[in-house]
Design a protein around this motif. Structure first.
Motif, short mmCIF file in Angstrom:
data_model
loop_
_atom_site.label_atom_id
_atom_site.label_comp_id
_atom_site.label_asym_id
_atom_site.label_seq_id
_atom_site.Cartn_x
_atom_site.Cartn_y
_atom_site.Cartn_z
N PRO A 97 45.68 69.47 28.08
CA PRO A 97 45.74 70.60 29.02
C PRO A 97 46.70 70.31 30.17
O PRO A 97 47.00 69.14 30.47
N GLU A 98 47.16 71.37 30.83
CA GLU A 98 48.00 71.23 32.03
C GLU A 98 47.32 70.29 33.01
O GLU A 98 46.09 70.38 33.19
N GLY A 110 60.06 64.12 20.12
CA GLY A 110 58.65 64.41 20.40
C GLY A 110 57.75 63.49 19.57
O GLY A 110 58.21 62.74 18.71
N PHE A 119 52.78 66.86 26.11
CA PHE A 119 51.60 67.64 26.49
C PHE A 119 51.36 68.74 25.45
O PHE A 119 50.24 68.96 25.01
N ARG A 120 52.44 69.42 25.08
CA ARG A 120 52.30 70.54 24.14
C ARG A 120 51.84 70.05 22.77
O ARG A 120 50.85 70.51 22.24
N GLU A 121 52.55 69.04 22.24
CA GLU A 121 52.23 68.59 20.88
C GLU A 121 50.87 67.92 20.78
O GLU A 121 50.17 68.08 19.78
N MET A 176 48.40 68.59 22.60
CA MET A 176 47.42 69.57 23.06
C MET A 176 46.64 69.06 24.28
O MET A 176 45.42 69.19 24.36
N GLN A 194 61.74 67.21 30.04
CA GLN A 194 60.97 67.91 29.01
C GLN A 194 60.72 66.98 27.82
O GLN A 194 59.61 66.92 27.28
N SER A 213 58.06 64.24 28.74
CA SER A 213 56.75 64.59 29.29
C SER A 213 56.20 65.88 28.67
O SER A 213 55.28 65.84 27.85
N GLU A 214 56.79 67.02 29.03
CA GLU A 214 56.24 68.32 28.64
C GLU A 214 56.00 68.45 27.14
O GLU A 214 54.96 68.95 26.70
N ASN A 215 56.97 67.99 26.35
CA ASN A 215 56.83 68.12 24.89
C ASN A 215 55.60 67.39 24.38
O ASN A 215 54.96 67.82 23.41
#
Ligand code: UD1
Length: 366
Positions: free
Chosen positions: A55-56, A266, A49-51, A53, A42, A45-47
Protein backbone atom coordinates in the motif's frame (compact mmCIF):
# COMPACT_ATOMS: atom_id res chain seq x y z
CA UNK A 1 0.19 -1.62 19.55
CA UNK A 2 1.26 0.91 16.96
CA UNK A 3 4.27 -0.19 14.93
CA UNK A 4 5.97 1.98 12.30
CA UNK A 5 7.50 -0.13 9.51
CA UNK A 6 10.40 1.62 7.83
CA UNK A 7 11.52 1.28 4.20
CA UNK A 8 13.98 3.44 2.30
CA UNK A 9 15.79 1.65 -0.50
CA UNK A 10 15.05 -0.98 -3.13
CA UNK A 11 16.12 -4.08 -1.15
CA UNK A 12 13.76 -3.09 1.70
CA UNK A 13 10.58 -3.30 -0.35
CA UNK A 14 10.53 -7.08 -0.85
CA UNK A 15 11.19 -7.55 2.86
CA UNK A 16 8.40 -5.31 4.11
CA UNK A 17 5.68 -6.59 1.71
CA UNK A 18 4.94 -9.93 3.45
CA UNK A 19 5.45 -8.50 6.95
CA UNK A 20 2.96 -5.71 6.44
CA UNK A 21 0.39 -8.12 5.03
CA UNK A 22 0.80 -10.45 8.00
CA UNK A 23 0.66 -7.59 10.53
CA UNK A 24 -2.61 -6.33 9.06
CA UNK A 25 -4.19 -9.68 9.95
CA UNK A 26 -3.01 -9.51 13.57
CA UNK A 27 -5.54 -7.73 15.82
CA UNK A 28 -2.92 -6.74 18.40
CA UNK A 29 -1.00 -4.64 15.88
CA UNK A 30 -1.68 -1.31 14.20
CA UNK A 31 0.97 -1.16 11.45
CA UNK A 32 1.96 2.07 9.69
CA UNK A 33 4.29 2.22 6.68
CA UNK A 34 6.96 4.92 6.43
CA UNK A 35 9.16 5.50 3.34
CA UNK A 36 12.22 7.67 3.95
CA UNK A 37 12.66 8.39 0.22
CA UNK A 38 16.30 7.19 0.18
CA UNK A 39 15.42 5.69 -3.20
CA UNK A 40 12.96 7.78 -5.20
CA UNK A 41 13.27 6.95 -8.93
CA UNK A 42 10.23 5.20 -10.36
CA UNK A 43 12.44 2.24 -11.32
CA UNK A 44 13.98 1.99 -7.82
CA UNK A 45 10.86 2.57 -5.72
CA UNK A 46 7.38 3.12 -7.16
CA UNK A 47 7.48 0.12 -9.51
CA UNK A 48 8.23 -2.16 -6.56
CA UNK A 49 5.31 -0.81 -4.54
CA UNK A 50 2.98 -1.50 -7.47
CA UNK A 51 4.26 -4.96 -8.35
CA UNK A 52 4.59 -6.18 -4.76
CA UNK A 53 1.14 -4.72 -3.98
CA UNK A 54 2.49 -2.68 -1.07
CA UNK A 55 0.00 0.00 0.00
CA UNK A 56 0.96 3.67 -0.37
CA UNK A 57 3.18 4.71 2.56
CA UNK A 58 1.29 6.41 5.40
CA UNK A 59 4.29 8.72 5.85
CA UNK A 60 6.88 9.83 3.25
CA UNK A 61 10.01 11.68 4.36
CA UNK A 62 11.36 12.51 0.87
CA UNK A 63 15.04 12.67 1.89
CA UNK A 64 16.63 11.67 -1.47
CA UNK A 65 20.34 11.09 -2.18
CA UNK A 66 23.20 12.82 -0.36
CA UNK A 67 26.47 11.98 1.40
CA UNK A 68 26.00 9.30 4.05
CA UNK A 69 26.20 11.69 6.99
CA UNK A 70 23.78 14.18 5.46
CA UNK A 71 21.34 11.49 4.34
CA UNK A 72 21.33 9.83 7.78
CA UNK A 73 21.02 13.21 9.52
CA UNK A 74 18.04 14.22 7.35
CA UNK A 75 16.28 10.92 8.00
CA UNK A 76 16.91 11.17 11.75
CA UNK A 77 15.66 14.70 12.05
CA UNK A 78 12.46 14.04 10.08
CA UNK A 79 11.83 10.67 11.72
CA UNK A 80 12.09 12.18 15.20
CA UNK A 81 9.21 14.52 14.35
CA UNK A 82 7.17 11.55 13.11
CA UNK A 83 7.80 9.62 16.33
CA UNK A 84 6.83 12.64 18.46
CA UNK A 85 3.59 12.95 16.53
CA UNK A 86 2.67 9.27 16.15
CA UNK A 87 4.01 7.94 19.48
CA UNK A 88 4.53 4.39 18.18
CA UNK A 89 5.06 1.44 20.53
CA UNK A 90 7.68 -0.03 18.20
CA UNK A 91 9.62 0.66 15.02
CA UNK A 92 10.46 -2.19 12.67
CA UNK A 93 13.46 -1.82 10.39
CA UNK A 94 14.67 -4.27 7.74
CA UNK A 95 18.05 -5.01 6.18
CA UNK A 96 21.11 -2.80 6.37
CA UNK A 97 20.63 0.43 4.42
CA UNK A 98 21.15 3.94 5.80
CA UNK A 99 17.42 4.31 6.54
CA UNK A 100 17.58 1.16 8.72
CA UNK A 101 20.29 2.55 10.97
CA UNK A 102 18.99 6.14 11.05
CA UNK A 103 15.50 5.18 12.22
CA UNK A 104 16.82 2.65 14.78
CA UNK A 105 18.94 5.36 16.38
CA UNK A 106 16.02 7.77 16.65
CA UNK A 107 13.59 5.19 18.06
CA UNK A 108 16.10 3.80 20.52
CA UNK A 109 16.93 7.23 21.95
CA UNK A 110 13.20 7.94 22.38
CA UNK A 111 12.63 4.70 24.32
CA UNK A 112 10.62 3.14 21.48
CA UNK A 113 11.17 -0.58 20.91
CA UNK A 114 13.24 -1.45 17.85
CA UNK A 115 12.65 -4.66 15.90
CA UNK A 116 15.31 -5.58 13.33
CA UNK A 117 14.38 -8.02 10.59
CA UNK A 118 17.48 -9.68 9.06
CA UNK A 119 19.61 -9.17 12.17
CA UNK A 120 23.02 -10.70 12.81
CA UNK A 121 24.50 -10.74 9.29
CA UNK A 122 28.18 -9.79 9.28
CA UNK A 123 30.73 -9.46 6.48
CA UNK A 124 33.41 -8.39 9.04
CA UNK A 125 34.35 -5.71 6.51
CA UNK A 126 33.81 -2.23 7.87
CA UNK A 127 34.68 -0.61 4.56
CA UNK A 128 31.12 -1.56 3.53
CA UNK A 129 28.64 1.09 4.67
CA UNK A 130 26.09 -1.68 5.26
CA UNK A 131 28.32 -3.40 7.85
CA UNK A 132 28.32 -0.26 10.00
CA UNK A 133 24.54 -0.03 9.61
CA UNK A 134 24.16 -3.67 10.70
CA UNK A 135 26.38 -3.36 13.77
CA UNK A 136 24.71 -0.17 15.01
CA UNK A 137 21.17 -1.42 14.35
CA UNK A 138 21.76 -4.74 16.09
CA UNK A 139 23.40 -3.09 19.10
CA UNK A 140 20.24 -1.01 19.59
CA UNK A 141 17.47 -3.47 18.69
CA UNK A 142 15.16 -4.95 21.34
CA UNK A 143 14.08 -7.87 19.15
CA UNK A 144 16.52 -9.34 16.62
CA UNK A 145 14.89 -11.52 13.96
CA UNK A 146 17.57 -13.62 12.25
CA UNK A 147 17.64 -15.64 9.01
CA UNK A 148 20.23 -18.30 9.87
CA UNK A 149 22.32 -19.92 12.58
CA UNK A 150 25.49 -17.96 11.73
CA UNK A 151 23.56 -14.74 12.42
CA UNK A 152 22.59 -15.95 15.90
CA UNK A 153 26.21 -16.84 16.60
CA UNK A 154 27.45 -13.40 15.49
CA UNK A 155 24.98 -11.68 17.81
CA UNK A 156 25.80 -13.86 20.82
CA UNK A 157 29.48 -13.21 20.17
CA UNK A 158 28.80 -9.45 20.31
CA UNK A 159 27.12 -9.87 23.69
CA UNK A 160 23.49 -9.57 22.60
CA UNK A 161 21.37 -11.43 25.20
CA UNK A 162 19.91 -14.68 23.88
CA UNK A 163 16.34 -13.76 24.86
CA UNK A 164 16.35 -10.88 22.33
CA UNK A 165 17.22 -13.17 19.40
CA UNK A 166 14.59 -15.11 17.42
CA UNK A 167 15.54 -17.14 14.38
CA UNK A 168 12.58 -16.72 12.00
CA UNK A 169 14.14 -17.49 8.59
CA UNK A 170 14.62 -15.47 5.43
CA UNK A 171 11.92 -12.90 4.71
CA UNK A 172 13.07 -12.30 1.11
CA UNK A 173 12.14 -15.88 0.31
CA UNK A 174 8.52 -15.32 1.44
CA UNK A 175 8.23 -12.72 -1.33
CA UNK A 176 10.08 -14.86 -3.85
CA UNK A 177 7.75 -17.85 -3.36
CA UNK A 178 4.64 -15.68 -3.31
CA UNK A 179 5.41 -13.85 -6.57
CA UNK A 180 7.06 -16.62 -8.63
CA UNK A 181 3.80 -17.63 -10.37
CA UNK A 182 3.26 -13.99 -11.47
CA UNK A 183 6.91 -13.61 -12.51
CA UNK A 184 6.59 -16.77 -14.59
CA UNK A 185 4.14 -14.94 -16.91
CA UNK A 186 6.56 -12.12 -17.79
CA UNK A 187 7.77 -11.89 -21.37
CA UNK A 188 11.16 -10.26 -20.68
CA UNK A 189 13.07 -13.16 -22.29
CA UNK A 190 11.21 -12.78 -25.56
CA UNK A 191 11.73 -9.01 -25.45
CA UNK A 192 15.50 -9.57 -25.54
CA UNK A 193 15.46 -12.74 -27.70
CA UNK A 194 16.88 -14.81 -24.84
CA UNK A 195 16.41 -18.54 -24.38
CA UNK A 196 15.97 -20.17 -20.96
CA UNK A 197 19.24 -21.49 -19.48
CA UNK A 198 21.20 -19.84 -22.25
CA UNK A 199 22.20 -16.43 -20.87
CA UNK A 200 24.01 -14.82 -17.97
CA UNK A 201 22.35 -12.23 -15.71
CA UNK A 202 24.48 -9.51 -14.10
CA UNK A 203 23.88 -6.87 -11.41
CA UNK A 204 26.51 -4.52 -9.94
CA UNK A 205 26.12 -1.49 -7.72
CA UNK A 206 28.53 -1.73 -4.74
CA UNK A 207 30.89 1.23 -4.43
CA UNK A 208 33.82 -1.27 -4.26
CA UNK A 209 33.00 -2.46 -7.81
CA UNK A 210 31.60 0.60 -9.55
CA UNK A 211 33.11 3.75 -8.04
CA UNK A 212 36.69 3.20 -9.20
CA UNK A 213 37.19 3.64 -12.99
CA UNK A 214 39.88 0.93 -13.30
CA UNK A 215 37.89 -1.56 -11.28
CA UNK A 216 34.68 -0.95 -13.22
CA UNK A 217 36.56 -1.16 -16.53
CA UNK A 218 38.15 -4.50 -15.61
CA UNK A 219 34.80 -5.97 -14.53
CA UNK A 220 33.14 -4.77 -17.75
CA UNK A 221 35.98 -6.25 -19.80
CA UNK A 222 35.54 -9.65 -18.09
CA UNK A 223 31.77 -9.51 -18.68
CA UNK A 224 32.43 -8.67 -22.30
CA UNK A 225 34.61 -11.83 -22.55
CA UNK A 226 31.81 -13.89 -21.02
CA UNK A 227 29.37 -12.46 -23.57
CA UNK A 228 31.45 -14.18 -26.28
CA UNK A 229 30.31 -17.49 -24.74
CA UNK A 230 26.68 -16.67 -23.81
CA UNK A 231 24.55 -13.51 -24.03
CA UNK A 232 24.94 -11.30 -20.95
CA UNK A 233 21.99 -9.20 -19.73
CA UNK A 234 22.84 -6.45 -17.27
CA UNK A 235 20.09 -4.23 -15.78
CA UNK A 236 22.09 -1.21 -14.63
CA UNK A 237 21.61 0.45 -11.23
CA UNK A 238 21.48 4.31 -11.40
CA UNK A 239 24.76 4.59 -9.46
CA UNK A 240 26.54 2.27 -11.92
CA UNK A 241 25.02 4.00 -14.93
CA UNK A 242 26.11 7.42 -13.68
CA UNK A 243 29.68 6.13 -13.24
CA UNK A 244 29.78 4.39 -16.64
CA UNK A 245 28.80 7.67 -18.28
CA UNK A 246 31.30 9.66 -16.20
CA UNK A 247 34.18 7.23 -16.93
CA UNK A 248 33.28 7.24 -20.64
CA UNK A 249 32.81 3.45 -20.88
CA UNK A 250 29.10 3.09 -21.45
CA UNK A 251 29.25 3.21 -25.27
CA UNK A 252 32.07 0.61 -25.53
CA UNK A 253 29.90 -2.03 -23.93
CA UNK A 254 26.34 -1.03 -24.82
CA UNK A 255 27.27 -1.57 -28.51
CA UNK A 256 29.03 -4.92 -27.96
CA UNK A 257 27.34 -7.93 -29.57
CA UNK A 258 26.05 -10.30 -26.87
CA UNK A 259 25.88 -7.60 -24.17
CA UNK A 260 22.44 -6.24 -23.28
CA UNK A 261 22.54 -3.21 -20.99
CA UNK A 262 19.05 -2.42 -19.61
CA UNK A 263 17.61 0.08 -17.16
CA UNK A 264 17.10 -1.17 -13.59
CA UNK A 265 14.23 -3.69 -13.80
CA UNK A 266 11.11 -4.24 -11.73
CA UNK A 267 10.79 -7.16 -9.33
CA UNK A 268 8.81 -9.56 -11.54
CA UNK A 269 10.94 -9.16 -14.68
CA UNK A 270 14.06 -9.59 -12.60
CA UNK A 271 12.83 -12.77 -10.87
CA UNK A 272 11.84 -14.24 -14.24
CA UNK A 273 15.29 -13.46 -15.67
CA UNK A 274 17.01 -14.91 -12.61
CA UNK A 275 14.95 -18.11 -12.51
CA UNK A 276 15.63 -18.91 -16.17
CA UNK A 277 19.31 -17.91 -16.27
CA UNK A 278 22.30 -20.22 -16.62
CA UNK A 279 24.37 -18.12 -14.25
CA UNK A 280 24.04 -14.96 -12.18
CA UNK A 281 26.98 -12.62 -11.52
CA UNK A 282 26.28 -10.07 -8.80
CA UNK A 283 27.47 -8.01 -5.85
CA UNK A 284 24.01 -7.81 -4.26
CA UNK A 285 23.13 -9.43 -0.94
CA UNK A 286 19.56 -10.56 -1.65
CA UNK A 287 20.43 -12.09 -5.01
CA UNK A 288 22.93 -14.45 -3.35
CA UNK A 289 19.98 -15.75 -1.31
CA UNK A 290 17.44 -15.92 -4.12
CA UNK A 291 19.79 -17.85 -6.44
CA UNK A 292 20.48 -20.33 -3.63
CA UNK A 293 16.77 -21.00 -3.26
CA UNK A 294 16.23 -21.21 -7.03
CA UNK A 295 19.29 -23.48 -7.44
CA UNK A 296 20.95 -21.11 -9.96
CA UNK A 297 24.78 -20.84 -9.97
CA UNK A 298 25.81 -17.46 -8.53
CA UNK A 299 29.22 -15.76 -8.66
CA UNK A 300 29.54 -12.91 -6.17
CA UNK A 301 32.02 -10.16 -7.03
CA UNK A 302 33.03 -9.45 -3.46
CA UNK A 303 35.89 -10.52 -1.18
CA UNK A 304 33.43 -11.54 1.56
CA UNK A 305 29.77 -12.12 2.21
CA UNK A 306 27.53 -11.46 5.19
CA UNK A 307 25.50 -14.43 3.92
CA UNK A 308 28.04 -17.31 4.23
CA UNK A 309 25.27 -19.91 4.29
CA UNK A 310 24.73 -19.26 0.57
CA UNK A 311 28.30 -20.46 -0.06
CA UNK A 312 28.31 -23.28 2.52
CA UNK A 313 24.90 -24.75 1.68
CA UNK A 314 23.78 -22.93 -1.44
CA UNK A 315 24.94 -22.23 -5.00
CA UNK A 316 27.05 -19.14 -4.33
CA UNK A 317 30.84 -18.74 -4.88
CA UNK A 318 32.92 -15.64 -4.15
CA UNK A 319 35.22 -14.36 -6.89
CA UNK A 320 36.42 -11.28 -5.03
CA UNK A 321 37.96 -8.81 -7.46
CA UNK A 322 39.95 -11.50 -9.24
CA UNK A 323 38.80 -11.36 -12.87
CA UNK A 324 40.73 -14.57 -13.73
CA UNK A 325 38.74 -16.39 -11.07
CA UNK A 326 35.50 -14.84 -12.36
CA UNK A 327 36.21 -16.14 -15.86
CA UNK A 328 37.14 -19.65 -14.72
CA UNK A 329 34.08 -19.89 -12.43
CA UNK A 330 31.84 -18.59 -15.23
CA UNK A 331 33.21 -21.21 -17.61
CA UNK A 332 32.52 -23.93 -15.01
CA UNK A 333 28.91 -22.78 -14.57
CA UNK A 334 28.30 -22.49 -18.31
CA UNK A 335 29.69 -26.01 -18.81
CA UNK A 336 27.19 -27.24 -16.20
CA UNK A 337 29.66 -28.49 -13.61
CA UNK A 338 28.45 -26.37 -10.66
CA UNK A 339 27.71 -27.58 -7.14
CA UNK A 340 24.05 -28.46 -6.57
CA UNK A 341 23.41 -26.75 -3.22
CA UNK A 342 20.53 -27.09 -0.74
CA UNK A 343 18.03 -24.61 0.68
CA UNK A 344 18.96 -23.41 4.19
CA UNK A 345 16.56 -24.29 7.05
CA UNK A 346 13.58 -21.91 7.53
CA UNK A 347 13.95 -20.34 4.08
CA UNK A 348 10.49 -21.71 3.43
CA UNK A 349 8.13 -18.80 2.72
CA UNK A 350 6.72 -18.74 6.29
CA UNK A 351 9.10 -16.25 7.86
CA UNK A 352 6.57 -13.40 8.09
CA UNK A 353 4.25 -15.56 10.23
CA UNK A 354 7.05 -16.46 12.63
CA UNK A 355 8.22 -12.84 12.75
CA UNK A 356 4.77 -11.43 13.57
CA UNK A 357 4.32 -14.05 16.36
CA UNK A 358 7.68 -13.01 17.81
CA UNK A 359 6.67 -9.32 17.71
CA UNK A 360 3.35 -10.03 19.45
CA UNK A 361 5.15 -12.08 22.12
CA UNK A 362 7.53 -9.19 22.72
CA UNK A 363 4.56 -6.89 23.42
CA UNK A 364 2.74 -9.45 25.58
CA UNK A 365 5.84 -10.10 27.74
CA UNK A 366 6.41 -6.37 28.37
C1 UD1 B 1 21.70 1.59 -1.32
C2 UD1 B 1 22.15 0.87 -0.05
C3 UD1 B 1 22.70 -0.51 -0.41
C4 UD1 B 1 21.71 -1.29 -1.25
C5 UD1 B 1 21.35 -0.46 -2.47
C6 UD1 B 1 20.37 -1.14 -3.38
C7 UD1 B 1 23.07 2.25 1.77
C8 UD1 B 1 24.32 2.67 2.44
N1 UD1 B 1 23.21 1.59 0.62
O1 UD1 B 1 22.87 1.79 -2.13
O2 UD1 B 1 22.93 -1.22 0.79
O3 UD1 B 1 22.27 -2.52 -1.63
O4 UD1 B 1 20.79 0.77 -2.01
O5 UD1 B 1 20.08 -0.34 -4.48
O6 UD1 B 1 22.01 2.49 2.28
N2 UD1 B 1 20.13 7.09 -7.24
C9 UD1 B 1 19.22 7.46 -8.18
N3 UD1 B 1 17.90 7.18 -7.95
C10 UD1 B 1 17.47 6.56 -6.83
C11 UD1 B 1 18.42 6.19 -5.87
C12 UD1 B 1 19.73 6.44 -6.08
O7 UD1 B 1 19.56 8.03 -9.20
O8 UD1 B 1 16.25 6.33 -6.68
C13 UD1 B 1 21.57 7.35 -7.50
C14 UD1 B 1 22.01 8.67 -6.92
O9 UD1 B 1 22.96 9.20 -7.76
C15 UD1 B 1 22.67 8.27 -5.61
C16 UD1 B 1 23.27 6.92 -5.99
O10 UD1 B 1 22.34 6.34 -6.92
O11 UD1 B 1 23.60 9.20 -5.20
C17 UD1 B 1 23.45 6.00 -4.82
O12 UD1 B 1 22.24 5.85 -4.10
P1 UD1 B 1 22.26 5.51 -2.53
O13 UD1 B 1 20.88 5.32 -2.04
O14 UD1 B 1 23.14 6.46 -1.81
O15 UD1 B 1 23.03 4.15 -2.48
P2 UD1 B 1 22.89 2.84 -3.33
O16 UD1 B 1 24.15 2.67 -4.07
O17 UD1 B 1 21.60 2.76 -4.08
Amino acid sequence: MKIINVVGARPNFMKIAPLLKEMKEEKLLEPLLLHTGQHYDQSMSENFFRELMIPEPDIYLGVGSDTHAKQVAKIMSKFEDVCLEEKPDAVLVVGDVNSTMACSLVASKMGIKVVHMEAGLRSFDRSMPEEINRIVTDALADLLLTPSEDADRNLLHEGIPEHKIRRVGNITIDTLFHFLPLAEKRTILQKHHLEPKNYVLVTLHRPSNVDDPDRLRSVMEALSNISDWLPVIFPVHPRTLKNMVEFGILDNYSQKKGMILEEALGYLDFQKLMKDSKLVITDSGGIQEETTVLGIPCITLRENTERPVTVELGTNELAGHDMGRLLSLARKAIEGSWKKGTIPPLWDGKTSKRAVSAICEMFIKN
